[in-house]
Design a protein around this motif. Structure first.
Motif, short mmCIF file in Angstrom:
data_model
loop_
_atom_site.label_atom_id
_atom_site.label_comp_id
_atom_site.label_asym_id
_atom_site.label_seq_id
_atom_site.Cartn_x
_atom_site.Cartn_y
_atom_site.Cartn_z
N ALA A 121 0.84 -1.20 0.00
CA ALA A 121 0.00 0.00 0.00
C ALA A 121 0.88 1.25 0.00
O ALA A 121 1.86 1.33 0.74
CB ALA A 121 -0.90 -0.01 1.22
N VAL A 122 0.53 2.20 -0.84
CA VAL A 122 1.32 3.43 -0.89
C VAL A 122 0.45 4.58 -0.41
O VAL A 122 -0.70 4.72 -0.83
CB VAL A 122 1.82 3.72 -2.32
N ALA A 123 1.03 5.39 0.46
CA ALA A 123 0.24 6.46 1.06
C ALA A 123 -0.02 7.59 0.06
O ALA A 123 -1.04 8.26 0.15
CB ALA A 123 0.96 7.02 2.28
N ASN A 124 0.88 7.79 -0.90
CA ASN A 124 0.69 8.91 -1.81
C ASN A 124 0.20 8.45 -3.18
O ASN A 124 0.63 8.93 -4.22
CB ASN A 124 1.98 9.72 -1.95
N ALA A 125 -0.70 7.44 -3.17
CA ALA A 125 -1.29 6.98 -4.43
C ALA A 125 -2.14 8.11 -5.03
O ALA A 125 -2.63 8.97 -4.29
CB ALA A 125 -2.15 5.75 -4.17
N PRO A 126 -2.33 8.11 -6.36
CA PRO A 126 -3.14 9.17 -6.96
C PRO A 126 -4.57 9.13 -6.45
O PRO A 126 -5.13 8.08 -6.22
CB PRO A 126 -3.08 8.84 -8.45
N PHE B 46 -12.70 -2.17 1.23
CA PHE B 46 -12.54 -1.97 -0.22
C PHE B 46 -12.10 -0.54 -0.52
O PHE B 46 -11.14 -0.32 -1.27
CB PHE B 46 -13.88 -2.21 -0.93
N VAL B 47 -12.80 0.43 0.10
CA VAL B 47 -12.48 1.84 -0.19
C VAL B 47 -11.08 2.17 0.32
O VAL B 47 -10.30 2.85 -0.37
CB VAL B 47 -13.54 2.77 0.43
N ALA B 48 -10.72 1.64 1.52
CA ALA B 48 -9.39 1.93 2.06
C ALA B 48 -8.31 1.40 1.14
O ALA B 48 -7.36 2.11 0.78
CB ALA B 48 -9.25 1.32 3.45
N PHE B 49 -8.47 0.13 0.70
CA PHE B 49 -7.45 -0.43 -0.19
C PHE B 49 -7.40 0.29 -1.52
O PHE B 49 -6.31 0.51 -2.08
CB PHE B 49 -7.69 -1.92 -0.40
N SER B 50 -8.58 0.68 -2.04
CA SER B 50 -8.58 1.39 -3.32
C SER B 50 -7.88 2.73 -3.19
O SER B 50 -7.16 3.16 -4.09
CB SER B 50 -10.01 1.55 -3.82
N ARG B 51 -8.01 3.36 -2.01
CA ARG B 51 -7.33 4.64 -1.79
C ARG B 51 -5.81 4.44 -1.71
O ARG B 51 -5.04 5.20 -2.30
CB ARG B 51 -7.84 5.28 -0.50
N TYR B 52 -5.40 3.40 -0.98
CA TYR B 52 -3.97 3.23 -0.72
C TYR B 52 -3.24 2.62 -1.91
O TYR B 52 -2.02 2.65 -1.96
CB TYR B 52 -3.74 2.39 0.53
N HIS B 53 -3.96 2.03 -2.85
CA HIS B 53 -3.31 1.50 -4.05
C HIS B 53 -3.57 2.39 -5.26
O HIS B 53 -3.07 2.09 -6.34
CB HIS B 53 -3.80 0.09 -4.34
N GLY B 54 -4.39 3.42 -5.10
CA GLY B 54 -4.71 4.27 -6.22
C GLY B 54 -5.47 3.55 -7.32
O GLY B 54 -5.31 3.83 -8.50
#
Lengths: 173, 100
Positions: A121-126, B46-54
């Motif tokens: 997981a990347v914190a600064n993802a778009p 789901f939303v958390a992972f989608s945020r953290y993976h872009g």
């Protein structure tokens, strides 16, 4: 501690407390109202996760439409005081507590030991804008989207059939 | 930004409370509400992972889950109303027969 962490912890505490009160309250109407609070806090968490569209859907569909349906049915049936936690047998309480402990420890073990993809997981993802979401929904996922429409239609027809059969029986009987 | 482990932990706790609700409560409507809470905790993840993976796909999936949940609630509550009319009870210990 950053401001975002403080807000997250406050929201998480509200969500967990409202969930526990929903589980424990003996009046079903109170349970439903606690669940509305729970859904609203999760909606705010969606906003923190920069998912505004999902947050609004959460508030309008979940905390709004679905919970109004629940409250309507509870009040229609007069089912406010049926079956509290205290009314279940003691062995059932112990068994449920044991199973819940097992479940939460499995979650913990998997999170600590397992290959969960948490570290990628990347914190600064778009950021994901509602525009991007809509484009993906109507391009790559257009077939599932149409299937959802059929599903909703089926549910609607099912509900109508479930509630009109009774009328015919009344006419016949 | 809050680390994703916090979201996983919150989601796991909410899911467990929902599962406890299904196991402990005898009122069919409350059991239904607990199931909604479990669905919601999965949505949060789901939303958390989608945020953290872009990745947009997580949010699309949440959209579908919410739609299916809405359909499920409509049918489920209609079933509960019908069962209540014939059995005069929505205690799930008393409606354990397929026979009407």
């Amino acid at each position: 501690m950053s401001g975002e962490l403080v807000i997250f912890i406050i929201l998480a505490l509200i969500a967990i407390t409202s969930a526990i009160f929903m589980l424990l309250s003996t009046n079903a109407v109170h349970s439903a109202l606690w669940l509305v609070l729970n859904f609203s806090t999760i909606g705010v968490l969606y906003l923190i996760l920069s998912a505004p569209f999902i947050a609004m859907v959460q508030i309008t569909v979940y905390a709004g439409a679905i919970m109004v349906l629940f409250l309507f049915v509870i009040m229609l049936l007069g089912a406010e005081h049926l079956g509290g936690v205290g009314q279940s047998q003691r062995w059932r309480l112990f068994l449920a507590g044991f199973l819940a402990t097992v479940l939460i420890s499995v979650f913990g073990i998997v999170m600590i030991e397992g290959q969960t993809g948490l570290d990628t997981a990347v914190a600064n993802a778009p950021e994901i804008t509602p525009q991007l979401l809509g484009l993906r929904l109507f391009e790559a996922y257009v077939f599932p989207f149409e299937v959802t429409g059929i599903l909703l239609l089926t549910a609607m027809i099912g509900v109508v059939i479930l509630n009109t059969r009774r009328k015919e029986e009344n006419k016949n009987g | 930004m809050v680390s994703i482990e916090m979201y996983v932990a919150l989601s796991a706790i909410l899911f467990t409370i929902g599962a406890l609700g299904v196991l402990l409560r005898r009122n069919a409507i409350i059991v239904f509400m607990s199931i909604e809470m479990m669905l919601n905790s999965a949505n949060l993840l789901f939303v958390a992972f989608s945020r953290y993976h872009g990745d947009v796909d997580g949010q699309v999936l949440v959209f579908f889950v919410i739609t299916v949940a809405a359909a499920e609630v409509a049918v489920g509550l209609a079933l509960i109303v019908t069962i209540f009319r014939s059995k005069k009870s929505i205690n799930i210990d008393e409606i354990n027969l397929m026979k009407g």
